[in-house]
Design a protein around this motif. Structure first.
Motif, PDB file in Angstrom:
ATOM      1  N   ALA A  60      -3.897 -39.699  -1.687  1.00  0.00           N
ATOM      2  CA  ALA A  60      -3.447 -40.923  -2.345  1.00  0.00           C
ATOM      3  C   ALA A  60      -2.533 -41.752  -1.445  1.00  0.00           C
ATOM      4  N   GLY A  61      -1.555 -41.100  -0.806  1.00  0.00           N
ATOM      5  CA  GLY A  61      -0.618 -41.835   0.031  1.00  0.00           C
ATOM      6  C   GLY A  61      -1.268 -42.434   1.267  1.00  0.00           C
ATOM      7  N   VAL A  62      -2.093 -41.659   1.948  1.00  0.00           N
ATOM      8  CA  VAL A  62      -2.738 -42.133   3.167  1.00  0.00           C
ATOM      9  C   VAL A  62      -3.755 -43.225   2.858  1.00  0.00           C
ATOM     10  N   ALA A  63      -4.520 -43.052   1.776  1.00  0.00           N
ATOM     11  CA  ALA A  63      -5.497 -44.069   1.400  1.00  0.00           C
ATOM     12  C   ALA A  63      -4.815 -45.382   1.035  1.00  0.00           C
ATOM     13  N   THR A  64      -3.658 -45.307   0.385  1.00  0.00           N
ATOM     14  CA  THR A  64      -2.923 -46.528   0.050  1.00  0.00           C
ATOM     15  C   THR A  64      -2.478 -47.250   1.315  1.00  0.00           C
ATOM     16  N   ALA A  65      -1.948 -46.513   2.284  1.00  0.00           N
ATOM     17  CA  ALA A  65      -1.543 -47.132   3.553  1.00  0.00           C
ATOM     18  C   ALA A  65      -2.743 -47.763   4.246  1.00  0.00           C
ATOM     19  N   TYR A  66      -3.855 -47.064   4.261  1.00  0.00           N
ATOM     20  CA  TYR A  66      -5.063 -47.576   4.910  1.00  0.00           C
ATOM     21  C   TYR A  66      -5.493 -48.905   4.291  1.00  0.00           C
ATOM     22  N   HIS A  67      -5.519 -48.968   2.967  1.00  0.00           N
ATOM     23  CA  HIS A  67      -5.969 -50.192   2.301  1.00  0.00           C
ATOM     24  C   HIS A  67      -4.958 -51.322   2.431  1.00  0.00           C
ATOM     25  N   LEU A  68      -3.684 -51.004   2.481  1.00  0.00           N
ATOM     26  CA  LEU A  68      -2.698 -52.062   2.741  1.00  0.00           C
ATOM     27  C   LEU A  68      -2.969 -52.722   4.085  1.00  0.00           C
ATOM     28  N   LYS A  70      -5.814 -52.710   5.799  1.00  0.00           N
ATOM     29  CA  LYS A  70      -7.106 -53.406   5.761  1.00  0.00           C
ATOM     30  C   LYS A  70      -6.971 -54.774   5.108  1.00  0.00           C
ATOM     31  N   LYS A  71      -6.219 -54.846   4.021  1.00  0.00           N
ATOM     32  CA  LYS A  71      -6.078 -56.115   3.316  1.00  0.00           C
ATOM     33  C   LYS A  71      -5.287 -57.123   4.151  1.00  0.00           C
ATOM     34  N   ILE A  72      -4.305 -56.629   4.898  1.00  0.00           N
ATOM     35  CA  ILE A  72      -3.562 -57.521   5.784  1.00  0.00           C
ATOM     36  C   ILE A  72      -4.469 -58.050   6.884  1.00  0.00           C
ATOM     37  N   ASP A  73      -5.279 -57.177   7.458  1.00  0.00           N
ATOM     38  CA  ASP A  73      -6.206 -57.605   8.505  1.00  0.00           C
ATOM     39  C   ASP A  73      -7.229 -58.605   7.972  1.00  0.00           C
ATOM     40  N   GLU A  74      -7.725 -58.350   6.770  1.00  0.00           N
ATOM     41  CA  GLU A  74      -8.746 -59.224   6.193  1.00  0.00           C
ATOM     42  C   GLU A  74      -8.193 -60.576   5.773  1.00  0.00           C
ATOM     43  N   SER A  75      -6.873 -60.661   5.607  1.00  0.00           N
ATOM     44  CA  SER A  75      -6.272 -61.932   5.193  1.00  0.00           C
ATOM     45  C   SER A  75      -6.206 -62.938   6.335  1.00  0.00           C
ATOM     46  N   GLY A  76      -6.487 -62.492   7.568  1.00  0.00           N
ATOM     47  CA  GLY A  76      -6.471 -63.398   8.716  1.00  0.00           C
ATOM     48  C   GLY A  76      -5.110 -63.987   9.006  1.00  0.00           C
ATOM     49  N   GLY A  77      -4.053 -63.244   8.729  1.00  0.00           N
ATOM     50  CA  GLY A  77      -2.702 -63.725   8.997  1.00  0.00           C
ATOM     51  C   GLY A  77      -2.044 -64.378   7.805  1.00  0.00           C
ATOM     52  N   ALA A  78      -2.789 -64.491   6.697  1.00  0.00           N
ATOM     53  CA  ALA A  78      -2.202 -65.108   5.501  1.00  0.00           C
ATOM     54  C   ALA A  78      -1.092 -64.234   4.918  1.00  0.00           C
ATOM     55  N   GLN A  79      -1.186 -62.936   5.154  1.00  0.00           N
ATOM     56  CA  GLN A  79      -0.148 -62.017   4.697  1.00  0.00           C
ATOM     57  C   GLN A  79       0.582 -61.443   5.900  1.00  0.00           C
ATOM     58  N   VAL A 141     -16.441 -45.711   5.136  1.00  0.00           N
ATOM     59  CA  VAL A 141     -15.249 -45.686   5.988  1.00  0.00           C
ATOM     60  C   VAL A 141     -15.324 -44.544   6.995  1.00  0.00           C
ATOM     61  N   ILE A 142     -15.929 -43.427   6.618  1.00  0.00           N
ATOM     62  CA  ILE A 142     -16.093 -42.324   7.562  1.00  0.00           C
ATOM     63  C   ILE A 142     -16.963 -42.755   8.739  1.00  0.00           C
ATOM     64  N   LEU A 426     -10.857 -45.683  -3.916  1.00  0.00           N
ATOM     65  CA  LEU A 426     -10.916 -47.047  -4.446  1.00  0.00           C
ATOM     66  C   LEU A 426      -9.752 -47.356  -5.377  1.00  0.00           C
ATOM     67  N   ALA A 427      -9.177 -46.327  -6.004  1.00  0.00           N
ATOM     68  CA  ALA A 427      -7.959 -46.572  -6.789  1.00  0.00           C
ATOM     69  C   ALA A 427      -6.831 -47.014  -5.867  1.00  0.00           C
ATOM     70  N   ALA A 428      -6.768 -46.419  -4.670  1.00  0.00           N
ATOM     71  CA  ALA A 428      -5.760 -46.834  -3.684  1.00  0.00           C
ATOM     72  C   ALA A 428      -6.018 -48.244  -3.199  1.00  0.00           C
ATOM     73  N   GLN A 429      -7.285 -48.630  -3.100  1.00  0.00           N
ATOM     74  CA  GLN A 429      -7.605 -50.007  -2.717  1.00  0.00           C
ATOM     75  C   GLN A 429      -7.089 -50.984  -3.761  1.00  0.00           C
ATOM     76  N   GLY A 430      -7.278 -50.641  -5.028  1.00  0.00           N
ATOM     77  CA  GLY A 430      -6.757 -51.493  -6.091  1.00  0.00           C
ATOM     78  C   GLY A 430      -5.242 -51.526  -6.095  1.00  0.00           C
ATOM     79  N   LEU A 431      -4.611 -50.377  -5.880  1.00  0.00           N
ATOM     80  CA  LEU A 431      -3.150 -50.338  -5.860  1.00  0.00           C
ATOM     81  C   LEU A 431      -2.609 -51.179  -4.715  1.00  0.00           C
ATOM     82  N   ALA A 432      -3.273 -51.130  -3.568  1.00  0.00           N
ATOM     83  CA  ALA A 432      -2.839 -51.956  -2.434  1.00  0.00           C
ATOM     84  C   ALA A 432      -2.868 -53.434  -2.802  1.00  0.00           C
ATOM     85  N   ALA A 433      -3.873 -53.843  -3.562  1.00  0.00           N
ATOM     86  CA  ALA A 433      -3.948 -55.237  -4.003  1.00  0.00           C
ATOM     87  C   ALA A 433      -2.780 -55.578  -4.918  1.00  0.00           C
TER      88      ALA A 433
END
Length: 486
Positions: A60-68, A70-79, A141-142, A426-433
């Motif tokens: 849970a902890g590692v997946a949350t960090a990973y998705h955080l 990923k979302k920052i990278d996908e934002s193109g600098g918006a975040q 992801v693997i 995917l729960a961690a992906q949602g939590l990251a959002a």
């Protein structure tokens, strides 16, 4: 009726010894085989501050960090770039993630009818669809991250040996098929003599199979964490338990550890069975319970029995469930048998000592393959390793995901009931959002099943029941009564 959480001050966030992992834990086959990863023990000076502190370096902890990230990278600098620190009382995947049975199995129809009866068809069916999507997301992801973690997609076979249970399973299957849910097209159901022939399980009265996966969660998560640490995007701290969380005057939190105090703007509680140590309000909602798992193999030189085609859930009788995977080398990983442990309640219920065996477990599995599977009678199969692990069991059988009620800036991802593998990623992906956006959003807003949303109501329902009604074997009955009209 318990007092509303809104009408009382929240309890202090100071961990007690009953929620701290033991240091002399048993070793699983996954940890034993991945010696090069086990030797990797991340540590670095404690930072003075972090945007996000994650408690727990498991799935849970590692997946949350990973998705955080990923979302920052996908934002193109918006975040803005985030500083992320992960703390674990022992080391990466030292808890349930590194001790499970290797299953990556969506539950397509087993628990889903119960969810539908409680909360409606839409709420129940979205959990099954979510778990299937989770399987595909992990596969993706693997591949993208080039992680060697023994991933294999194969059919999982659910088996019922009790005649009445077999009939109930068939009735559940028919209900799901009649709902015209697309994912049920992948399920094959057989009864009678065909069930034993197809499954290879002696005395099988019914069996069902569908697509699932298996993997070394230990290799998967430790590899993912190591790549983030090596890239300088996350700092991780082993043997650094978080012992207290205090509100900071300027906002945010003071996160205390034996190595120092960190100022955190946000905190994620991802320690699963241990989560009530820092969130006491969850002490009746997420309870640490020990399970048993073991590795079985045929002695060198002995004739190999027929290989099993994939993974299994075997129900010898009601409440007597074992889960099993067949590995590429022909060995077996099997665990479960919760009902066998009932009389030894103090050894598993609200117990975090994963260094101690549970009486009778090894004896039960010592000849399990010979007793259970056709063609294994003369195999000489024997246990080569047995271990225990601490899971987090949720009172209402659903995980808790989202903002901790009454504690803005703190988030929870915990309470997986021994079924975290097809849920957490995917729960961690949602939590990251949620972490990166408005905290007024709900799980459903970010693609996580609505029944996973943590809430004051869920906390209070669990607090209404006496201890004897709220243990793991009583939870289903108590919660069913409480939600019968839903």
């Amino acid at each position: 009726m318990a007092d509303s959480l809104e009408d009382q001050s929240l309890p202090q966030q100071r961990v007690t010894s009953e929620y701290l992992p033991v240091q002399n834990s048993s070793q699983s086959i996954w940890q034993q085989e991945a010696a090069e990863l086990a030797a990797w023990n991340p540590t670095s000076p404690i930072p003075q501050e972090a945007d996000v502190v994650i408690i727990g370096a498991g799935y849970a902890g590692v997946a949350t960090a990973y998705h955080l990230l990923k979302k920052i990278d996908e934002s193109g600098g918006a975040q803005k770039r985030l500083s992320i620190s992960i703390f674990d009382a022992r080391g990466p995947c030292s808890g349930a993630t590194g001790r499970n049975g290797g299953h990556l199995r969506p539950d397509l129809y087993g628990r889903i009818p119960t969810h539908m009866a409680r909360s409606g068809v839409a709420a129940g069916s979205e959990i099954a669809a979510f778990e299937i999507a989770n399987l595909r997301a992990i596969e993706k992801v693997i591949e993208e991250e080039n992680i060697d973690c023994d991933l294999k997609l194969a059919r999982v076979t659910d088996v019922w040996c009790n005649p009445e249970a077999a009939q109930r399973a068939k009735a559940n299957y028919d209900v799901m098929v009649n709902l015209n849910l697309d994912y049920m097209k992948d399920v094959c159901f057989n009864m009678g003599e065909e069930a034993e022939e197809i499954s290879g399980v002696k005395g099988a009265r019914a069996c069902a199979s569908y697509t699932a996966g298996q993997l070394s969660a230990y290799k998967f998560i430790v590899s993912l964490l190591k790549s983030m640490v090596d890239a300088g995007r996350v700092d991780a701290h082993s043997h650094t338990p978080v012992t207290e969380i205090l509100p900071a005057k300027e906002g945010g939190f003071l996160v205390k550890t034996p190595s120092g105090t960190v100022f955190a703007r946000q905190v994620v509680h991802a320690s699963n069975g241990y989560v009530a140590g820092l969130l006491p309000e969850y002490s009746r909602n997420i309870i640490p319970c020990k399970g048993v798992c073991c590795h079985i193999d045929v002695p060198q030189g002995a004739q190999r029995p027929p290989s099993l085609p994939g993974s299994y859930i075997n129900r010898a009788s009601d409440h007597m469930l074992s889960y099993l995977i067949s590995r590429d080398n022909g060995s077996i990983v099997v665990g479960g048998k919760a009902s066998m442990l009932t009389s030894r309640r103090e050894q598993w219920y609200h117990n975090v000592d994963d260094g101690a065996d549970i009486d009778g477990a090894k004896g039960f599995y010592s000849d399990y393959m010979q007793k259970t599977y056709r063609g294994w009678e003369e195999s000489q199969a024997e246990i080569t390793k047995i271990w225990t692990g601490v899971m987090g069991y949720s009172f209402d059988t659903n995980p808790h995901v989202g903002v901790v009620p009454g504690r803005p800036g703190q988030f929870i991802l915990a309470g997986f009931n021994g079924h975290g593998m097809p849920v957490i990623f995917l729960a961690a992906q949602g939590l990251a959002a949620l972490i990166l956006s408005d905290e007024t959003l709900t799980c459903h807003d970010v693609g996580v099943p609505r029944l996973f949303q943590t809430s004051r109501a869920r906390i209070e329902v669990a607090q209404q029941y006496a201890e004897e009604d709220g243990d793991i074997l009583g939870t289903g009955r108590a919660f069913s009564q409480a939600t019968h009209s839903c």
